[in-house]
Scaffold this motif. Sequence first.
Motif, PDB file in Angstrom:
ATOM      1  N   ASP A   1       0.815  -1.221   0.000  1.00 41.08           N
ATOM      2  CA  ASP A   1       0.000   0.000   0.000  1.00 41.08           C
ATOM      3  C   ASP A   1       0.849   1.272   0.000  1.00 41.08           C
ATOM      4  OD1 ASP A   1      -2.322  -1.577   0.115  1.00 41.08           O
ATOM      5  OD2 ASP A   1      -2.206  -1.673   2.303  1.00 41.08           O
ATOM      6  N   GLU A   2       2.159   1.144  -0.157  1.00 39.15           N
ATOM      7  CA  GLU A   2       3.023   2.325  -0.235  1.00 39.15           C
ATOM      8  C   GLU A   2       3.020   2.848  -1.664  1.00 39.15           C
ATOM      9  OE1 GLU A   2       7.210   3.056   1.798  1.00 39.15           O
ATOM     10  OE2 GLU A   2       7.447   1.924  -0.069  1.00 39.15           O
ATOM     11  N   ASP A   3       3.167   4.146  -1.815  1.00 38.04           N
ATOM     12  CA  ASP A   3       3.212   4.751  -3.142  1.00 38.04           C
ATOM     13  C   ASP A   3       4.403   4.184  -3.927  1.00 38.04           C
ATOM     14  OD1 ASP A   3       2.382   6.864  -5.113  1.00 38.04           O
ATOM     15  OD2 ASP A   3       4.441   7.517  -4.726  1.00 38.04           O
ATOM     16  N   GLN A   4       4.155   3.748  -5.144  1.00 41.33           N
ATOM     17  CA  GLN A   4       5.195   3.110  -5.945  1.00 41.33           C
ATOM     18  C   GLN A   4       5.606   3.942  -7.164  1.00 41.33           C
ATOM     19  OE1 GLN A   4       3.992  -0.881  -7.008  1.00 41.33           O
ATOM     20  NE2 GLN A   4       3.431  -1.432  -4.932  1.00 41.33           N
TER      21      GLN A   4
ATOM     22  N   ASP B   1      -2.057 -11.575   4.087  1.00 43.99           N
ATOM     23  CA  ASP B   1      -1.070 -10.498   3.945  1.00 43.99           C
ATOM     24  C   ASP B   1      -0.754 -10.297   2.474  1.00 43.99           C
ATOM     25  OD1 ASP B   1      -0.990 -10.362   6.686  1.00 43.99           O
ATOM     26  OD2 ASP B   1       0.738 -11.712   6.853  1.00 43.99           O
ATOM     27  N   LYS B   2      -0.813  -9.075   2.036  1.00 44.79           N
ATOM     28  CA  LYS B   2      -0.492  -8.748   0.658  1.00 44.79           C
ATOM     29  C   LYS B   2       1.013  -8.574   0.502  1.00 44.79           C
ATOM     30  CE  LYS B   2      -4.616  -8.650  -1.165  1.00 44.79           C
ATOM     31  NZ  LYS B   2      -4.996  -9.564  -2.271  1.00 44.79           N
ATOM     32  N   THR B   3       1.585  -9.265  -0.491  1.00 42.71           N
ATOM     33  CA  THR B   3       3.019  -9.131  -0.739  1.00 42.71           C
ATOM     34  C   THR B   3       3.289  -8.064  -1.799  1.00 42.71           C
ATOM     35  OG1 THR B   3       2.973 -10.867  -2.434  1.00 42.71           O
ATOM     36  CG2 THR B   3       3.410 -11.541  -0.163  1.00 42.71           C
ATOM     37  N   GLY B   4       2.344  -7.871  -2.709  1.00 43.58           N
ATOM     38  CA  GLY B   4       2.490  -6.847  -3.739  1.00 43.58           C
ATOM     39  C   GLY B   4       3.443  -7.214  -4.851  1.00 43.58           C
ATOM     40  N   ASP B   5       4.019  -8.431  -4.809  1.00 40.16           N
ATOM     41  CA  ASP B   5       4.985  -8.809  -5.839  1.00 40.16           C
ATOM     42  C   ASP B   5       4.303  -9.635  -6.934  1.00 40.16           C
ATOM     43  OD1 ASP B   5       4.581 -11.289  -4.712  1.00 40.16           O
ATOM     44  OD2 ASP B   5       6.510 -11.352  -3.680  1.00 40.16           O
ATOM     45  N   LEU B   6       5.101 -10.245  -7.795  1.00 40.37           N
ATOM     46  CA  LEU B   6       4.538 -11.029  -8.898  1.00 40.37           C
ATOM     47  C   LEU B   6       3.768 -12.257  -8.422  1.00 40.37           C
ATOM     48  CD1 LEU B   6       7.308 -10.940 -11.667  1.00 40.37           C
ATOM     49  CD2 LEU B   6       4.961 -10.097 -11.853  1.00 40.37           C
ATOM     50  N   GLY B   7       4.027 -12.680  -7.195  1.00 35.53           N
ATOM     51  CA  GLY B   7       3.277 -13.807  -6.655  1.00 35.53           C
ATOM     52  C   GLY B   7       1.908 -13.409  -6.152  1.00 35.53           C
TER      53      GLY B   7
ATOM     54  N   ILE C   1       0.038  -3.926 -17.469  1.00 40.18           N
ATOM     55  CA  ILE C   1      -0.875  -4.720 -16.645  1.00 40.18           C
ATOM     56  C   ILE C   1      -0.387  -4.802 -15.206  1.00 40.18           C
ATOM     57  CG2 ILE C   1      -1.762  -7.070 -16.259  1.00 40.18           C
ATOM     58  CD1 ILE C   1      -1.824  -7.412 -19.317  1.00 40.18           C
ATOM     59  N   LEU C   2       0.910  -4.835 -15.028  1.00 43.57           N
ATOM     60  CA  LEU C   2       1.501  -5.019 -13.705  1.00 43.57           C
ATOM     61  C   LEU C   2       1.581  -3.712 -12.923  1.00 43.57           C
ATOM     62  CD1 LEU C   2       4.493  -7.318 -14.759  1.00 43.57           C
ATOM     63  CD2 LEU C   2       2.247  -8.033 -13.898  1.00 43.57           C
ATOM     64  N   THR C   3       1.680  -3.830 -11.613  1.00 45.04           N
ATOM     65  CA  THR C   3       1.952  -2.658 -10.775  1.00 45.04           C
ATOM     66  C   THR C   3       3.424  -2.298 -10.965  1.00 45.04           C
ATOM     67  OG1 THR C   3       2.672  -3.960  -8.864  1.00 45.04           O
ATOM     68  CG2 THR C   3       0.301  -3.487  -9.063  1.00 45.04           C
ATOM     69  N   PRO C   4       3.843  -1.097 -10.559  1.00 47.09           N
ATOM     70  CA  PRO C   4       5.262  -0.729 -10.706  1.00 47.09           C
ATOM     71  C   PRO C   4       6.208  -1.742 -10.058  1.00 47.09           C
ATOM     72  CG  PRO C   4       3.983   1.230 -10.266  1.00 47.09           C
ATOM     73  CD  PRO C   4       3.035   0.075 -10.132  1.00 47.09           C
TER      74      PRO C   4
END
Length: 224
Positions: free
Chosen positions: A30-33, A112-118, A193-196
């Motif tokens: 949830d941090e600004d990327q 828990d959200k990891t925010g990575d490709l997984g 498509i992906l997040t930063p």
Amino acid sequence: MNFGRFYHVWLQHLQVLLDQLAASPKPKPDEDQNYLNQLIKPVMTHYDDYYRVKTHAAKNDVFTVYNASWLTSLERSLHWIAGWRPTTIFHLVYTESSARFEARLLDLLRGDKTGDLGDLSPTQLARVSELQCETVNKENEITTELGIWQESACDIVSLLLDQEPEIEFERLVKVLARADDLRLKTIKSVVEILTPQQAVEFLIAAAELQFGVRGWGLDKDQRR
């Protein structure tokens, strides 16, 4: 500068960009990327530059670009129309996603959200799957187009006696241009498509795969 020399310089700069991506601080959930976009942008520009120069080189000597003597035997054996197959990108995304998902499975099960490709969302997975289907269809179209050119050029004697053989060569240049355009569009579409954070991880994996195959190929060529 011929394209072979350009490629080696381009590859050196790709390594610099890879090091910058790898050294970037990983954002917390949830941090600004947005700061990661400043690292992604020059990488995408770098790929743009590669295909722009390659297109120019192909117009001057398309057979040299297809031959790609600046690459290892292994790299050339994996080629589809003088470059990597666009659908390889999707195998890379799925492989990286699965590996990271398994590594952080307990975190994900706890919510828990990891925010990575997984941690790809269902929407992202659906978009990647749709893009993959579109890319497969376009790959098949371009492969068919190359096959038609090869059939028309199979009689080498007739081709050499043709009053305007450059017309056939121009068609081959166009096939290569379509293939390279699909390669570049596939990379850009996946990044969109992906997040930063996910895009950084994807670009790192793509570059590491390229350097890994090249390193293995250099070792094999030296042993022969």
